[in-house]
Motif scaffolding. Sequence first.
Motif, PDB file in Angstrom:
ATOM      1  N   GLN A 150       0.805  -1.227   0.000  1.00 35.63           N
ATOM      2  CA  GLN A 150       0.000   0.000   0.000  1.00 35.63           C
ATOM      3  C   GLN A 150       0.842   1.285   0.000  1.00 35.63           C
ATOM      4  OE1 GLN A 150      -0.948  -2.675   2.271  1.00 35.63           O
ATOM      5  NE2 GLN A 150      -2.243  -3.245   0.544  1.00 35.63           N
ATOM      6  N   THR A 151       2.119   1.190   0.250  1.00 41.95           N
ATOM      7  CA  THR A 151       2.963   2.382   0.329  1.00 41.95           C
ATOM      8  C   THR A 151       2.938   3.128  -1.004  1.00 41.95           C
ATOM      9  OG1 THR A 151       4.416   1.264   1.919  1.00 41.95           O
ATOM     10  CG2 THR A 151       5.272   3.250   0.859  1.00 41.95           C
ATOM     11  N   LYS A 152       2.846   4.459  -0.932  1.00 41.56           N
ATOM     12  CA  LYS A 152       2.735   5.264  -2.149  1.00 41.56           C
ATOM     13  C   LYS A 152       3.472   6.585  -1.973  1.00 41.56           C
ATOM     14  CE  LYS A 152      -1.815   6.780  -0.481  1.00 41.56           C
ATOM     15  NZ  LYS A 152      -3.268   6.794  -0.772  1.00 41.56           N
ATOM     16  N   ILE A 153       3.558   7.327  -3.050  1.00 42.72           N
ATOM     17  CA  ILE A 153       4.167   8.663  -3.019  1.00 42.72           C
ATOM     18  C   ILE A 153       3.053   9.689  -2.963  1.00 42.72           C
ATOM     19  CG2 ILE A 153       5.647  10.306  -4.230  1.00 42.72           C
ATOM     20  CD1 ILE A 153       7.045   7.915  -5.545  1.00 42.72           C
ATOM     21  N   VAL A 154       3.069  10.538  -1.963  1.00 38.31           N
ATOM     22  CA  VAL A 154       2.066  11.588  -1.789  1.00 38.31           C
ATOM     23  C   VAL A 154       2.786  12.927  -1.735  1.00 38.31           C
ATOM     24  CG1 VAL A 154       0.224  12.501  -0.338  1.00 38.31           C
ATOM     25  CG2 VAL A 154       0.558  10.015  -0.498  1.00 38.31           C
ATOM     26  N   ASN A 155       2.591  13.747  -2.759  1.00 43.55           N
ATOM     27  CA  ASN A 155       3.253  15.059  -2.832  1.00 43.55           C
ATOM     28  C   ASN A 155       4.761  14.944  -2.619  1.00 43.55           C
ATOM     29  OD1 ASN A 155       0.839  16.453  -3.313  1.00 43.55           O
ATOM     30  ND2 ASN A 155       0.409  16.628  -1.118  1.00 43.55           N
ATOM     31  N   GLY A 156       5.344  13.940  -3.253  1.00 44.58           N
ATOM     32  CA  GLY A 156       6.788  13.778  -3.177  1.00 44.58           C
ATOM     33  C   GLY A 156       7.310  13.136  -1.904  1.00 44.58           C
ATOM     34  N   ARG A 157       6.413  12.630  -1.053  1.00 39.34           N
ATOM     35  CA  ARG A 157       6.829  11.984   0.196  1.00 39.34           C
ATOM     36  C   ARG A 157       6.380  10.529   0.205  1.00 39.34           C
ATOM     37  NH1 ARG A 157       7.953  16.330   3.580  1.00 39.34           N
ATOM     38  NH2 ARG A 157       9.291  14.885   4.735  1.00 39.34           N
ATOM     39  N   MET A 158       7.107   9.714   0.947  1.00 37.48           N
ATOM     40  CA  MET A 158       6.812   8.287   1.056  1.00 37.48           C
ATOM     41  C   MET A 158       5.809   8.068   2.180  1.00 37.48           C
ATOM     42  SD  MET A 158       9.598   5.235   1.661  1.00 37.48           S
ATOM     43  CE  MET A 158       9.121   3.505   1.754  1.00 37.48           C
ATOM     44  N   VAL A 159       4.648   7.502   1.841  1.00 37.41           N
ATOM     45  CA  VAL A 159       3.563   7.362   2.812  1.00 37.41           C
ATOM     46  C   VAL A 159       2.994   5.940   2.769  1.00 37.41           C
ATOM     47  CG1 VAL A 159       1.276   8.173   3.516  1.00 37.41           C
ATOM     48  CG2 VAL A 159       2.953   9.797   2.613  1.00 37.41           C
ATOM     49  N   THR A 160       2.861   5.329   3.942  1.00 36.54           N
ATOM     50  CA  THR A 160       2.194   4.035   4.063  1.00 36.54           C
ATOM     51  C   THR A 160       0.869   4.249   4.776  1.00 36.54           C
ATOM     52  OG1 THR A 160       4.318   2.868   4.195  1.00 36.54           O
ATOM     53  CG2 THR A 160       2.355   1.694   4.981  1.00 36.54           C
ATOM     54  N   PRO A 161      -0.268   4.088   4.079  1.00 36.15           N
ATOM     55  CA  PRO A 161      -1.572   4.289   4.731  1.00 36.15           C
ATOM     56  C   PRO A 161      -1.829   3.221   5.790  1.00 36.15           C
ATOM     57  CG  PRO A 161      -1.755   4.222   2.322  1.00 36.15           C
ATOM     58  CD  PRO A 161      -0.399   3.719   2.674  1.00 36.15           C
ATOM     59  N   ARG A 162      -2.606   3.585   6.785  1.00 38.36           N
ATOM     60  CA  ARG A 162      -2.976   2.616   7.810  1.00 38.36           C
ATOM     61  C   ARG A 162      -4.442   2.189   7.686  1.00 38.36           C
ATOM     62  NH1 ARG A 162      -2.513   2.911  14.409  1.00 38.36           N
ATOM     63  NH2 ARG A 162      -2.676   0.660  14.745  1.00 38.36           N
ATOM     64  N   GLY A 163      -5.186   2.912   6.883  1.00 39.55           N
ATOM     65  CA  GLY A 163      -6.557   2.520   6.648  1.00 39.55           C
ATOM     66  C   GLY A 163      -7.581   3.254   7.487  1.00 39.55           C
ATOM     67  N   TYR A 164      -7.233   4.425   8.047  1.00 39.91           N
ATOM     68  CA  TYR A 164      -8.184   5.159   8.860  1.00 39.91           C
ATOM     69  C   TYR A 164      -9.460   5.502   8.081  1.00 39.91           C
ATOM     70  CZ  TYR A 164      -4.500   5.906  12.328  1.00 39.91           C
ATOM     71  OH  TYR A 164      -3.519   5.738  13.256  1.00 39.91           O
ATOM     72  N   ARG A 165      -9.298   5.770   6.775  1.00 37.93           N
ATOM     73  CA  ARG A 165     -10.463   6.139   5.955  1.00 37.93           C
ATOM     74  C   ARG A 165     -11.464   4.996   5.848  1.00 37.93           C
ATOM     75  NH1 ARG A 165      -8.282   9.570   0.709  1.00 37.93           N
ATOM     76  NH2 ARG A 165      -7.573  11.407   1.845  1.00 37.93           N
ATOM     77  N   ASP A 166     -10.987   3.766   6.052  1.00 39.15           N
ATOM     78  CA  ASP A 166     -11.879   2.617   5.902  1.00 39.15           C
ATOM     79  C   ASP A 166     -12.667   2.323   7.171  1.00 39.15           C
ATOM     80  OD1 ASP A 166     -10.849   2.281   3.374  1.00 39.15           O
ATOM     81  OD2 ASP A 166      -9.248   0.940   4.045  1.00 39.15           O
ATOM     82  N   VAL A 167     -12.319   3.008   8.257  1.00 46.41           N
ATOM     83  CA  VAL A 167     -13.022   2.772   9.526  1.00 46.41           C
ATOM     84  C   VAL A 167     -14.349   3.511   9.531  1.00 46.41           C
ATOM     85  CG1 VAL A 167     -12.915   3.021  12.031  1.00 46.41           C
ATOM     86  CG2 VAL A 167     -10.833   2.472  10.750  1.00 46.41           C
TER      87      VAL A 167
END
Length: 244
Positions: A226-243
């Motif tokens: 799930q790790t992705k690039i967001v505005n030039g930064r390395m981000v691993t989502p935790r899934g808060y949006r799915d809660v």
Amino acid sequence: MSKVYVVGIGPGAKKQMTLEAEEILQSCDLIVGYTVYVDLVRETFPEKQFLTTPMRQEAKRCEMALETAKQGKCVAMVCSGDAGVYGMAGLMFEIGTKFPEVEIEIVPGITAASGGASVLGAPLIHDFAVISLSDLLTPWEKIEKRLRAAAMADFVVCLYNPSSKKRHDYLEKACVCLLEYKREDTVCGIVRNIGRTGESYKILSLEELKYTETDMFTTVFIGNEQTKIVNGRMVTPRGYRDVQ
């Protein structure tokens, strides 16, 4: 009872040292440590007495600290990052059994995983594994098993000691292991000289990482699925949006 503090001084910059660590180093009589790490605090505590040993003399360093504390001095053993993460805390407790009159207290610090993660963005938001590629104390065969297990479980992986003059191809070998379970385009990041002069970072793919030159002052981060690039930064989502 006499006491030795085992102090994690963080990545290197004074501003990334905890208030507790600074207070202890200010109050102690003697600072002991590996030459490179002691040099990081000499300027901040110039009035202190220092004892240093080169690399591979860790046991001697511990004995020096404990013996001096036994004589009645307040001693601090300094470690880069956190004293309990690839630091001297464990060895101090082991050797400390020969010095029952000396109390050992551990003072935590910012380790390279958390310090480097803040530079890259937020790569460690979900489950992660920290693995050292140094085979000085761990057989390479065991390191390979750990790499494959972490990759198979889809952990974000943080690598310490990725390469050196004698281990120039170890990061490449590690990437080959990880690529057995991770995609070539897996988002990765490297950070050099965390918290020190010349700090820099780069975000790249796992396939690109395989051929990237690093050293002992580089910390490497390999993302999960799930790790992705967001505005030039390395981000691993935790899934808060799915809660819900």
